[in-house]
Design a protein around this motif. Structure first.
Motif, PDB file in Angstrom:
ATOM      1  N   GLY A 154     -38.145  11.337  13.793  1.00  0.00           N
ATOM      2  CA  GLY A 154     -37.225  11.775  14.830  1.00  0.00           C
ATOM      3  C   GLY A 154     -35.847  12.155  14.330  1.00  0.00           C
ATOM      4  N   GLY A 155     -35.487  11.705  13.126  1.00  0.00           N
ATOM      5  CA  GLY A 155     -34.189  12.044  12.561  1.00  0.00           C
ATOM      6  C   GLY A 155     -33.115  11.002  12.768  1.00  0.00           C
ATOM      7  N   TRP A 156     -33.299  10.071  13.706  1.00  0.00           N
ATOM      8  CA  TRP A 156     -32.319   8.997  13.875  1.00  0.00           C
ATOM      9  C   TRP A 156     -32.535   7.959  12.774  1.00  0.00           C
ATOM     10  CZ3 TRP A 156     -35.420  10.901  17.849  1.00  0.00           C
ATOM     11  CH2 TRP A 156     -36.674  10.314  17.997  1.00  0.00           C
ATOM     12  N   ALA A 185     -37.541   8.686  25.063  1.00  0.00           N
ATOM     13  CA  ALA A 185     -38.291   7.427  25.005  1.00  0.00           C
ATOM     14  C   ALA A 185     -38.568   6.983  23.573  1.00  0.00           C
ATOM     15  CB  ALA A 185     -39.600   7.578  25.780  1.00  0.00           C
ATOM     16  N   ASP A 186     -38.920   7.909  22.689  1.00  0.00           N
ATOM     17  CA  ASP A 186     -39.255   7.518  21.317  1.00  0.00           C
ATOM     18  C   ASP A 186     -38.049   6.927  20.592  1.00  0.00           C
ATOM     19  OD1 ASP A 186     -41.813   8.416  21.726  1.00  0.00           O
ATOM     20  OD2 ASP A 186     -41.544  10.305  20.654  1.00  0.00           O
ATOM     21  N   GLN A 187     -36.892   7.544  20.760  1.00  0.00           N
ATOM     22  CA  GLN A 187     -35.695   7.039  20.090  1.00  0.00           C
ATOM     23  C   GLN A 187     -35.261   5.699  20.674  1.00  0.00           C
ATOM     24  OE1 GLN A 187     -31.404   8.741  18.485  1.00  0.00           O
ATOM     25  NE2 GLN A 187     -32.413   9.804  20.159  1.00  0.00           N
ATOM     26  N   LEU A 188     -35.382   5.552  21.975  1.00  0.00           N
ATOM     27  CA  LEU A 188     -35.014   4.287  22.608  1.00  0.00           C
ATOM     28  C   LEU A 188     -35.928   3.157  22.143  1.00  0.00           C
ATOM     29  CD1 LEU A 188     -34.226   5.630  26.176  1.00  0.00           C
ATOM     30  CD2 LEU A 188     -32.592   4.509  24.629  1.00  0.00           C
ATOM     31  N   ALA A 189     -37.219   3.444  22.014  1.00  0.00           N
ATOM     32  CA  ALA A 189     -38.151   2.427  21.521  1.00  0.00           C
ATOM     33  C   ALA A 189     -37.810   2.045  20.084  1.00  0.00           C
ATOM     34  CB  ALA A 189     -39.583   2.942  21.615  1.00  0.00           C
ATOM     35  N   TRP A 190     -37.466   3.061  19.271  1.00  0.00           N
ATOM     36  CA  TRP A 190     -37.060   2.781  17.885  1.00  0.00           C
ATOM     37  C   TRP A 190     -35.803   1.917  17.857  1.00  0.00           C
ATOM     38  CZ3 TRP A 190     -32.400   3.974  15.653  1.00  0.00           C
ATOM     39  CH2 TRP A 190     -32.291   3.718  14.273  1.00  0.00           C
ATOM     40  N   ALA A 196     -33.909  -5.585  17.212  1.00  0.00           N
ATOM     41  CA  ALA A 196     -34.556  -6.801  17.706  1.00  0.00           C
ATOM     42  C   ALA A 196     -34.377  -8.000  16.795  1.00  0.00           C
ATOM     43  CB  ALA A 196     -36.044  -6.532  17.947  1.00  0.00           C
ATOM     44  N   GLY A 197     -34.498  -7.817  15.494  1.00  0.00           N
ATOM     45  CA  GLY A 197     -34.462  -8.965  14.591  1.00  0.00           C
ATOM     46  C   GLY A 197     -33.094  -9.345  14.087  1.00  0.00           C
ATOM     47  N   ASP A 224     -27.695  11.044  29.481  1.00  0.00           N
ATOM     48  CA  ASP A 224     -28.465  10.751  30.685  1.00  0.00           C
ATOM     49  C   ASP A 224     -29.109   9.372  30.673  1.00  0.00           C
ATOM     50  OD1 ASP A 224     -29.774  11.771  33.212  1.00  0.00           O
ATOM     51  OD2 ASP A 224     -31.571  11.404  31.998  1.00  0.00           O
ATOM     52  N   ASP A 225     -29.658   8.963  29.534  1.00  0.00           N
ATOM     53  CA  ASP A 225     -30.402   7.701  29.465  1.00  0.00           C
ATOM     54  C   ASP A 225     -29.712   6.671  28.580  1.00  0.00           C
ATOM     55  OD1 ASP A 225     -30.838   9.145  27.173  1.00  0.00           O
ATOM     56  OD2 ASP A 225     -33.022   9.073  27.248  1.00  0.00           O
ATOM     57  N   SER A 226     -28.390   6.746  28.491  1.00  0.00           N
ATOM     58  CA  SER A 226     -27.672   5.822  27.605  1.00  0.00           C
ATOM     59  C   SER A 226     -27.693   4.390  28.108  1.00  0.00           C
ATOM     60  CB  SER A 226     -26.226   6.268  27.432  1.00  0.00           C
ATOM     61  OG  SER A 226     -25.544   6.293  28.673  1.00  0.00           O
ATOM     62  N   SER A 227     -27.897   4.182  29.404  1.00  0.00           N
ATOM     63  CA  SER A 227     -27.858   2.819  29.948  1.00  0.00           C
ATOM     64  C   SER A 227     -28.913   1.930  29.297  1.00  0.00           C
ATOM     65  CB  SER A 227     -28.037   2.830  31.466  1.00  0.00           C
ATOM     66  OG  SER A 227     -29.274   3.433  31.817  1.00  0.00           O
ATOM     67  N   GLU A 228     -30.081   2.494  28.986  1.00  0.00           N
ATOM     68  CA  GLU A 228     -31.113   1.694  28.319  1.00  0.00           C
ATOM     69  C   GLU A 228     -30.680   1.331  26.910  1.00  0.00           C
ATOM     70  OE1 GLU A 228     -35.831   1.841  27.019  1.00  0.00           O
ATOM     71  OE2 GLU A 228     -35.091   3.207  28.561  1.00  0.00           O
ATOM     72  N   ALA A 229     -30.096   2.274  26.192  1.00  0.00           N
ATOM     73  CA  ALA A 229     -29.608   1.974  24.844  1.00  0.00           C
ATOM     74  C   ALA A 229     -28.560   0.879  24.886  1.00  0.00           C
ATOM     75  CB  ALA A 229     -29.039   3.240  24.211  1.00  0.00           C
TER      76      ALA A 229
END
Length: 315
Positions: A154-156, A185-190, A196-197, A224-229
């Motif tokens: 994804g590049g991130w 969704a893919d970047q947010l999951a990443w 997490a750890g 738009d979807d920054s709230s999840e991040a």
């Protein structure tokens, strides 16, 4: 001039009146000491000595190589002047972050020019994220070929420096209605997995091109979807979010998260809502231009995971 659009500056930072008083120093350079998301501001001439510093880095943004109109027909010259400021620092930065819009039209020759110019910065490493001007017509192929970090498809990406965790996000692909950025969704999951750890005591620095807070959605100044991040970041005691895109300094504190936008090295844009929309600020004269352009120096202070943030203008 930094502005607080939601009037919710943390009371521990001295209240809105004191905050706005501090903002008046920004044009001459302001030293921000951040501990646990709470800022203390000092004009550079009165800044306290920074002790216990472990490393520093520099942020530049929005160089727009290829732009050649008013108010700045010489964006190469102002970028060079910005890089000279970096080279003149007494302590060499550990690395340089460029938070996007390297070029104006994503042309291969613009990327080549930018790449050559960036070699003038006396730093050991350079990190980049794309702006929307870097992905025109090819979804970022030319950008990622030259400046991408091949950590995942994804590049991130993320990296660590002396106990601080850095995360480079991409929010300029698949823009939403009104030009709002998007992580997807893919970047947010990443991102969730990447964080997490890690201990909540780990200082985190996130950098992206477009703001990760709804600074001015009417002009597309937000994600738009920054709230999840942000939900994944709130458990950390010290989070700094750096971005470009709006070509001016704006700042917000939300719990332990501090958001900063930065100046461009190319041209200023109007304050949010001032005029019909974003774009090069035509009212700026050639004599005044350098007061609107600049770089950001950030130093990590070991005690309390603090970050010292200094904004410097070219003038």
């Amino acid at each position: 001039m930094m502005q607080d659009h939601d009037n919710r500056i943390d009371e521990e930072a001295g209240g809105r009146r004191q905050f706005l008083k501090c903002m008046a120093w920004a044009g001459a350079g302001t030293l921000w000491m951040m501990k646990g998301g709470v800022l203390r501001a000092h004009p550079l001439g009165d800044a306290p000595a920074i002790k216990g510093g472990t490393f520093g880095f520099v942020q530049i943004s929005d160089s727009h190589i290829g732009f050649h109109k008013a108010p700045n027909p010489d964006v190469i010259g102002t970028l060079r002047r910005s890089l000279a400021m970096i080279n003149a620092q007494q302590t060499r930065p550990a690395f340089l972050l460029h938070t996007g819009d390297l070029t104006h039209l994503s042309k291969p020759e613009e990327f080549d020019t930018l790449n050559g110019l960036m070699q003038e910065a006396r730093v050991s490493q350079r990190f980049y994220v794309p702006g929307e001007h870097d992905v025109i017509g090819d979804n970022g192929t030319e950008f990622f070929r030259r400046f991408g970090v091949k950590q995942n498809a994804g590049g991130w990406y993320s990296f660590d420096q002396d106990g601080v965790h850095f995360v480079g996000l991409i929010n300029v692909l698949n823009l939403k209605a009104g030009g709002l950025g998007s992580l997807g969704a893919d970047q947010l999951a990443w991102l969730k997995n990447d964080l997490a750890g890690r201990s909540a005591e780990t200082p985190v620095v996130v950098f992206a091109h477009m703001p990760l807070w709804p600074l001015y959605p009417q002009w597309g100044w937000g994600t738009d979807d920054s709230s999840e991040a942000l939900s994944y970041l709130r458990r950390f005691g010290s989070v700094t979010v750096l971005n470009g895109h709006i070509h001016q300094i704006q700042q917000k504190v939300e719990g332990s998260i501090t958001f900063y936008t930065t100046r461009s090295t190319a041209y200023p844009q109007p304050a949010p809502g001032d005029g019909p929309g974003p774009g090069p600020l035509q009212s700026v004269t050639a004599q005044a231009l350098h007061r609107y352009l600049g770089i950001r120096d950030v130093r990590h202070v070991q005690r309390g995971g603090a970050l010292a943030v200094t904004d410097e203008v070219l003038a």
